[in-house]
Scaffold this motif. Structure first.
Motif, mmCIF file in Angstrom:
data_model
loop_
_atom_site.group_PDB
_atom_site.id
_atom_site.type_symbol
_atom_site.label_atom_id
_atom_site.label_comp_id
_atom_site.label_asym_id
_atom_site.label_seq_id
_atom_site.Cartn_x
_atom_site.Cartn_y
_atom_site.Cartn_z
ATOM 1 N N ARG A 40 0.715 -1.087 -0.348
ATOM 2 C CA ARG A 40 -0.473 0.040 -0.550
ATOM 3 C C ARG A 40 0.450 1.585 0.372
ATOM 4 N NH1 ARG A 40 -5.481 -1.016 3.818
ATOM 5 N NH2 ARG A 40 -5.973 -3.892 3.083
ATOM 6 N N VAL A 41 1.937 1.028 0.503
ATOM 7 C CA VAL A 41 2.632 2.629 1.334
ATOM 8 C C VAL A 41 2.992 2.854 -0.508
ATOM 9 C CG1 VAL A 41 5.405 3.316 1.531
ATOM 10 C CG2 VAL A 41 3.779 1.792 3.334
ATOM 11 N N PHE A 42 3.236 1.957 -1.266
ATOM 12 C CA PHE A 42 4.556 1.741 -2.806
ATOM 13 C C PHE A 42 2.583 2.360 -3.466
ATOM 14 C CE2 PHE A 42 7.914 -0.738 -1.490
ATOM 15 C CZ PHE A 42 8.693 0.298 -1.270
ATOM 16 N N ALA A 43 1.843 1.642 -3.700
ATOM 17 C CA ALA A 43 0.542 2.399 -4.029
ATOM 18 C C ALA A 43 0.146 3.800 -3.648
ATOM 19 C CB ALA A 43 -0.337 1.404 -4.201
ATOM 20 N N HIS A 44 0.366 3.965 -3.112
ATOM 21 C CA HIS A 44 0.864 5.790 -2.407
ATOM 22 C C HIS A 44 1.305 6.498 -3.280
ATOM 23 C CE1 HIS A 44 -3.522 5.278 -0.440
ATOM 24 N NE2 HIS A 44 -2.645 4.215 0.422
ATOM 25 N N ALA A 45 2.946 6.047 -2.608
ATOM 26 C CA ALA A 45 3.915 6.475 -3.357
ATOM 27 C C ALA A 45 3.490 6.769 -4.911
ATOM 28 C CB ALA A 45 5.163 6.242 -3.029
ATOM 29 N N ALA A 46 3.832 5.978 -5.518
ATOM 30 C CA ALA A 46 3.292 5.937 -6.869
ATOM 31 C C ALA A 46 1.867 6.917 -7.471
ATOM 32 C CB ALA A 46 3.335 4.238 -7.809
ATOM 33 N N ALA A 47 0.874 6.846 -6.794
ATOM 34 C CA ALA A 47 -0.342 7.780 -7.036
ATOM 35 C C ALA A 47 0.499 9.509 -7.162
ATOM 36 C CB ALA A 47 -1.324 7.244 -6.448
ATOM 37 N N VAL A 48 1.002 9.287 -6.414
ATOM 38 C CA VAL A 48 1.310 11.454 -6.091
ATOM 39 C C VAL A 48 2.562 10.858 -7.453
ATOM 40 C CG1 VAL A 48 2.857 12.393 -4.842
ATOM 41 C CG2 VAL A 48 1.953 10.979 -3.647
ATOM 42 N N LEU B 196 -10.930 0.734 -10.748
ATOM 43 C CA LEU B 196 -10.125 -0.472 -11.788
ATOM 44 C C LEU B 196 -10.860 -0.845 -13.156
ATOM 45 C CD1 LEU B 196 -8.769 -3.541 -9.115
ATOM 46 C CD2 LEU B 196 -7.131 -1.706 -10.316
ATOM 47 N N GLY B 197 -11.722 -1.274 -13.058
ATOM 48 C CA GLY B 197 -12.564 -1.260 -13.913
ATOM 49 C C GLY B 197 -12.682 -0.142 -15.482
ATOM 50 N N CYS B 198 -12.830 1.181 -14.455
ATOM 51 C CA CYS B 198 -12.590 1.727 -15.304
ATOM 52 C C CYS B 198 -11.165 2.968 -15.850
ATOM 53 C CB CYS B 198 -13.158 3.533 -14.783
ATOM 54 S SG CYS B 198 -13.110 5.041 -14.742
ATOM 55 N N LEU C 43 1.483 1.773 -13.374
ATOM 56 C CA LEU C 43 0.944 2.210 -11.870
ATOM 57 C C LEU C 43 -0.546 1.002 -11.758
ATOM 58 C CD1 LEU C 43 0.047 3.716 -9.099
ATOM 59 C CD2 LEU C 43 -0.990 5.499 -10.319
ATOM 60 N N ASN C 44 -1.189 1.473 -12.819
ATOM 61 C CA ASN C 44 -2.849 0.019 -12.591
ATOM 62 C C ASN C 44 -2.573 -0.984 -12.434
ATOM 63 O OD1 ASN C 44 -5.407 2.261 -13.787
ATOM 64 N ND2 ASN C 44 -3.565 2.938 -14.386
ATOM 65 N N ALA C 45 -1.101 -1.524 -12.751
ATOM 66 C CA ALA C 45 -0.749 -2.768 -13.127
ATOM 67 C C ALA C 45 -0.425 -3.046 -11.248
ATOM 68 C CB ALA C 45 0.199 -3.503 -13.751
ATOM 69 N N ALA C 46 0.379 -2.228 -10.893
ATOM 70 C CA ALA C 46 1.157 -2.684 -9.271
ATOM 71 C C ALA C 46 -0.964 -2.021 -8.446
ATOM 72 C CB ALA C 46 1.900 -1.023 -9.070
ATOM 73 N N LEU C 47 -1.200 -1.494 -8.977
ATOM 74 C CA LEU C 47 -2.913 -1.438 -7.762
ATOM 75 C C LEU C 47 -3.031 -2.651 -8.286
ATOM 76 C CD1 LEU C 47 -4.135 2.208 -8.691
ATOM 77 C CD2 LEU C 47 -2.985 1.128 -6.622
ATOM 78 N N LEU C 48 -3.457 -3.414 -9.867
ATOM 79 C CA LEU C 48 -4.324 -4.686 -9.135
ATOM 80 C C LEU C 48 -3.318 -5.109 -9.187
ATOM 81 C CD1 LEU C 48 -5.975 -6.051 -10.923
ATOM 82 C CD2 LEU C 48 -4.349 -6.375 -12.924
ATOM 83 N N TRP C 49 -1.997 -5.527 -8.589
ATOM 84 C CA TRP C 49 -1.212 -5.861 -8.126
ATOM 85 C C TRP C 49 -1.483 -6.179 -5.971
ATOM 86 C CZ3 TRP C 49 2.469 -6.066 -3.719
ATOM 87 C CH2 TRP C 49 2.774 -6.614 -3.503
ATOM 88 N N VAL C 50 -1.948 -5.271 -5.864
ATOM 89 C CA VAL C 50 -2.613 -5.007 -4.608
ATOM 90 C C VAL C 50 -3.155 -5.720 -4.175
ATOM 91 C CG1 VAL C 50 -2.349 -3.543 -2.948
ATOM 92 C CG2 VAL C 50 -0.500 -3.148 -4.480
ATOM 93 N N PHE C 51 -4.427 -4.906 -4.713
ATOM 94 C CA PHE C 51 -5.432 -5.442 -4.633
ATOM 95 C C PHE C 51 -6.141 -7.401 -4.629
ATOM 96 C CE2 PHE C 51 -9.632 -7.010 -7.156
ATOM 97 C CZ PHE C 51 -10.547 -6.306 -6.223
ATOM 98 N N LEU C 52 -5.282 -7.707 -5.346
ATOM 99 C CA LEU C 52 -5.620 -9.265 -5.917
ATOM 100 C C LEU C 52 -4.635 -9.399 -4.622
ATOM 101 C CD1 LEU C 52 -4.921 -9.680 -9.557
ATOM 102 C CD2 LEU C 52 -6.437 -10.548 -8.449
#
Length: 297
Positions: free
Chosen positions: A162-170, A229-231, A264-273
């Motif tokens: 989650r930390v990496f996901a938030h950093a990537a979102a910034v 994610l779908g959007c 980033l979206n690939a990373a978020l998908l990984w975090v989600f899964l």
């Protein structure tokens, strides 16, 4: 009459104010957090700090969450309010831009509002209404990044992801402004709407408001993440078709930033899964786990 007057006031302050109409993204223009140096400095401090705290808590075999009191609930309320404001402002600004420009790209071709939302013409500059709210969205990512620190302090599984996901979102929001990324308007609308609902629910549950106990098991955050994610996937598909498929002459603006956005979206998908699919980890709003959802189905 009162409703019409209120709507006019909202449109002025959220889409027609001179500061919004005349906005221009410029690292040398005195905007907060608008330089590469600040972005890289934040990332260099945020990620190691969160990981060091996580490692220290693990070294001391701290398994129970640290008490944060009302801080997570207050943060959720603030995020819900900020997300709702950005969503409304972005929506009104996009409508105003459509009304004012009629989407004629300097006489080269005509397009529809949907095509513009997915594909900015090459040479688009980060200025005007929608980019003002893109800047507001970028600033809100720093506030949102506190959720990564909360996840570490509360000893939640997958906290490092989650930390990496938030950093990537910034970083992603910064690149949207720096390179006038196409389809960011739709992405901001989807993201802020999902966050307004999810964080509003988190505040409701965290503050123990009436009927919160009965709603605790509702998979609200999960539904918002699936919808977001779908959007994102739909926006990526539309962008690829327009840029590489020749649907728009000259391609779309921000193709370089699009590559990072895809990662980033690939990373978020990984975090989600990782959080829901593999471990069935309960989300931090008290929502249902993946296992509970499977049983309900």
């Amino acid at each position: 009459m009162a409703a019409t007057a209120a709507g006019d006031v909202a449109r002025y302050w959220l889409a027609e104010h001179p500061a919004i109409v005349g906005f221009r993204w410029s690292p040398s223009g005195g905007l907060w957090f608008s330089t590469w140096a600040f972005l890289l400095g934040f990332l260099a401090a945020y990620i190691p700090l969160c990981l060091c705290i996580d490692a220290l808590l693990a070294a001391f075999r701290r398994k129970r969450p640290l008490p944060l009191g009302p801080l997570p609930a207050a943060h959720a309320l603030l995020m819900a309010a900020v997300s709702a404001a950005i969503f409304t402002g972005t929506l009104l600004s996009a409508v105003a831009e459509i009304r004012d420009t009629r989407w004629s790209w300097r006489g080269r071709s005509r397009t529809t509002p949907l095509r513009w939302l997915l594909c900015f013409p090459p040479g688009t500059r980060s200025s005007g209404r929608v980019f003002f709210w893109s800047y507001a969205y970028y600033l809100s990512r720093y506030l949102h990044a506190l959720r990564g620190l909360f996840a570490v302090l509360q000893r939640r599984r997958g906290a490092a992801a989650r930390v990496f996901a938030h950093a990537a979102a910034v970083a992603m929001a910064f690149l949207w402004l720096e390179f006038s990324q196409s389809f960011q308007v739709l992405a901001i609308l989807a993201s802020t709407l999902a966050h307004a609902v999810a964080f509003g629910f988190r505040f409701w549950v965290g503050a123990g408001l009436p009927a919160a106990r009965a709603a605790r098991g509702a998979p609200v955050a999960l539904a918002c993440q699936v919808g977001l994610l779908g959007c994102n996937l739909a926006c990526h598909a539309g962008f690829v078709w327009m840029h590489f498929g020749g649907a728009v002459a000259g391609g779309c603006s921000g193709i370089g930033a699009w590559g990072f956005n895809t990662l980033l979206n690939a990373a978020l998908l990984w975090v989600f899964l990782h959080c829901y699919g593999k471990r069935g980890v309960c989300d931090d709003d008290g929502g249902a786990t993946a296992a509970q959802i499977k049983k309900a189905l």
